[in-house]
Design a protein around this motif. Structure first.
Motif, short mmCIF file in Angstrom:
data_model
loop_
_atom_site.label_atom_id
_atom_site.label_comp_id
_atom_site.label_asym_id
_atom_site.label_seq_id
_atom_site.Cartn_x
_atom_site.Cartn_y
_atom_site.Cartn_z
N CYS A 1 0.85 -1.18 0.00
CA CYS A 1 0.00 0.00 0.00
C CYS A 1 0.90 1.24 0.00
O CYS A 1 1.83 1.34 0.81
CB CYS A 1 -0.90 -0.01 1.23
N ASP A 2 0.64 2.18 -0.88
CA ASP A 2 1.47 3.36 -0.99
C ASP A 2 1.23 4.37 0.12
O ASP A 2 1.94 5.39 0.18
CB ASP A 2 1.25 4.03 -2.35
N LEU A 3 0.28 4.10 1.01
CA LEU A 3 0.05 5.00 2.14
C LEU A 3 0.60 4.42 3.44
O LEU A 3 1.43 5.04 4.10
CB LEU A 3 -1.44 5.31 2.28
N CYS A 4 0.17 3.21 3.80
CA CYS A 4 0.62 2.61 5.06
C CYS A 4 1.80 1.67 4.89
O CYS A 4 2.38 1.21 5.89
CB CYS A 4 -0.54 1.88 5.73
N GLN A 5 2.16 1.34 3.65
CA GLN A 5 3.30 0.49 3.32
C GLN A 5 3.12 -0.97 3.74
O GLN A 5 4.07 -1.75 3.72
CB GLN A 5 4.58 1.05 3.96
N VAL B 1 -1.48 3.21 -5.18
CA VAL B 1 -2.53 2.23 -4.89
C VAL B 1 -2.62 2.07 -3.38
O VAL B 1 -1.60 1.86 -2.72
CB VAL B 1 -2.22 0.87 -5.56
N TYR B 2 -3.83 2.20 -2.84
CA TYR B 2 -4.04 2.10 -1.40
C TYR B 2 -4.76 0.80 -1.06
O TYR B 2 -5.61 0.32 -1.82
CB TYR B 2 -4.88 3.27 -0.89
N LYS C 1 -5.53 4.72 -6.34
CA LYS C 1 -6.51 3.71 -6.73
C LYS C 1 -6.78 2.75 -5.57
O LYS C 1 -5.90 2.47 -4.76
CB LYS C 1 -6.01 2.92 -7.93
N LEU C 2 -7.99 2.24 -5.53
CA LEU C 2 -8.36 1.20 -4.58
C LEU C 2 -7.78 -0.13 -5.05
O LEU C 2 -7.94 -0.51 -6.21
CB LEU C 2 -9.88 1.11 -4.48
#
Length: 417
Positions: A63-67, A82-83, A121-122
């Motif tokens: 995930c590009d937010l929480c890794q 992508v999240y 993106k989801l």
């Protein structure tokens, strides 16, 4: 008669088609912006829509937010963020922060591509699901694995297009079924294995086009029968004796039984189409449909044309692929789910969307143009917020610009997929 711009095949645009285009053409300030006749034939329009659906190819990525590691339909080299499910549905980010002004010096599709590249993106389209990480295009699933294009299922594995099913394995296009294996086109069936196009059957093997049958093996075209083998009536004792002798619980026995079943089925008549309880319908694999033309795999719909994989109270739609649960007055859409109304040229509209035009994966949003990844948005253009008055003033200008560039009335080009 028109000539398809892709395959050069001739196709017809009917008066009914044009009446629909007129019905769904948007109106702003009492001026209607008509949707023109399509430039592609129905088959090519379908191909163009479906190239936006990576349905069953999954990738491992972060995930590009929480890794955190996650599963996605987008590979790690994709040119956008992508999240994971948790991050995308959270309030940790705002799709409006990626908004941009419309540039009348450029084509709309070029600008939409810029927006697509910026917005996260989801990872998978998979909402309201529990312990079902490896599922895509799903809603309300629980304890499912490798399940695609399905909703409201429990403990289903390696299946496609399942609705309200439980404890099924390797099945396809089943509705309200339980404990079925390697079967397709079943409805309200229990413990049916290697069966197809049957309904209200139970405890049976190798059925085709049967209704209300129980404890049958290798039967075709039977209605309300029990203890039959290859369409021959048996006593209860004879049936279970024959079933035991077939040894279908062993690989060799199963293969031998499949061969015998196929040889028997070849000798039997088949229905010309798989349609049940239909009225004025042209297509195949239809149940309880009315006034449809060139529609395939559909349940409980009416007044739809040139579409496939649609069910449960969808009506008055043209050129839609994969629509479920209350989709109405939509044109050229891919994957519309749960109460979607009046959406044109959209992908993945979900859960109460209405009056979206040229938008991608918007949830519970209305009156948006050229927007992407919005949740509960309204009066947005390219993800930029406007007032209702500003929106209704600017959108007609954009449509007029798209009419000049030849983009208005056409679905997203494959280059945006």
């Amino acid at each position: 008669m028109k000539i398809c711009a892709w395959c050069s095949t001739g196709f017809t645009v009917t008066n009914e088609d044009r009446a629909f285009y007129d019905k769904v053409s948007p109106i702003f300030n009492n001026v209607q912006y008509s949707i023109p006749d399509p430039s592609l034939c129905p088959d090519c329009r379908q191909q163009r829509r479906l190239c936006f659906r990576n349905e069953r190819k999954l990738y491992k990525r972060k995930c590009d937010l929480c890794q955190k590691n996650t599963v996605s339909i987008y590979q790690s080299k994709a040119p956008f963020s992508v999240y994971c499910q948790e991050c995308w549905w959270s309030d940790k980010w705002d799709a409006l922060s990626y908004g941009q002004e419309f540039d009348f010096g450029r084509n709309f599709f070029e600008q939409f591509r810029d927006l697509q590249t910026k917005t996260p993106k989801l990872c998978l389209v998979n909402s309201n699901s529990v312990n079902s990480e490896y599922t895509h295009f799903g809603d309300g699933n629980k304890n499912c694995y490798m399940l695609f294009q399905s909703s409201n299922n429990d403990c289903c594995y390696y299946c496609y297009w399942m609705q309200q099913c439980r404890d099924n394995l390797d099945c396809h296009f089943c509705h309200s079924c339980e404990q079925c294996f390697e079967s397709t086109g079943l409805e309200n069936c229990y413990s049916c294995h290697f069966c197809q196009e049957s309904e209200h059957c139970s405890d049976s093997y190798f059925l085709e086009d049967c209704r209300g049958c129980k404890n049958c093996l290798g039967c075709i075209n039977l209605v309300h029968k029990q203890y039959c083998v290859f369409n021959e009536q048996k006593s209860k004792e004879e049936y279970f004796s024959v079933l035991k002798n077939f040894s279908i619980h062993t690989f060799s026995g199963l293969q031998k039984t499949k061969t015998q079943v196929n040889e028997f089925f070849i000798t039997q008549p088949r229905k010309n189409l798989h349609i049940v309880n239909t009225e004025n319908a042209m297509g195949d694999y239809l149940r309880r449909v009315k006034n449809t033309h060139s529609v395939f795999y559909a349940y409980d719909i009416e007044d739809c044309r040139y579409s496939e994989n649609i069910l449960r109270n969808c009506k008055d739609c043209l050129d839609i692929s994969n629509a479920v649960r209350g989709v109405e007055l939509c044109y050229e859409n891919v994957q519309s789910v749960i109460s979607v109304y009046g959406c044109l040229f959209t992908t993945f509209s979900r859960q109460g969307c209405s009056n979206l035009i040229y938008s991608d994966l918007c949830v519970s949003s209305h009156d948006c143009f050229g927007s992407s990844q919005l949740k509960r948005g309204s009066y947005c253009i390219l993800n930029r917020q406007y007032t209702k008055e500003e929106y209704e003033e600017l959108v007609p200008k954009i449509i007029e610009h798209m009419q000049k560039t030849g983009e208005w009335g056409e679905f997203f080009p494959p280059a945006l997929s």
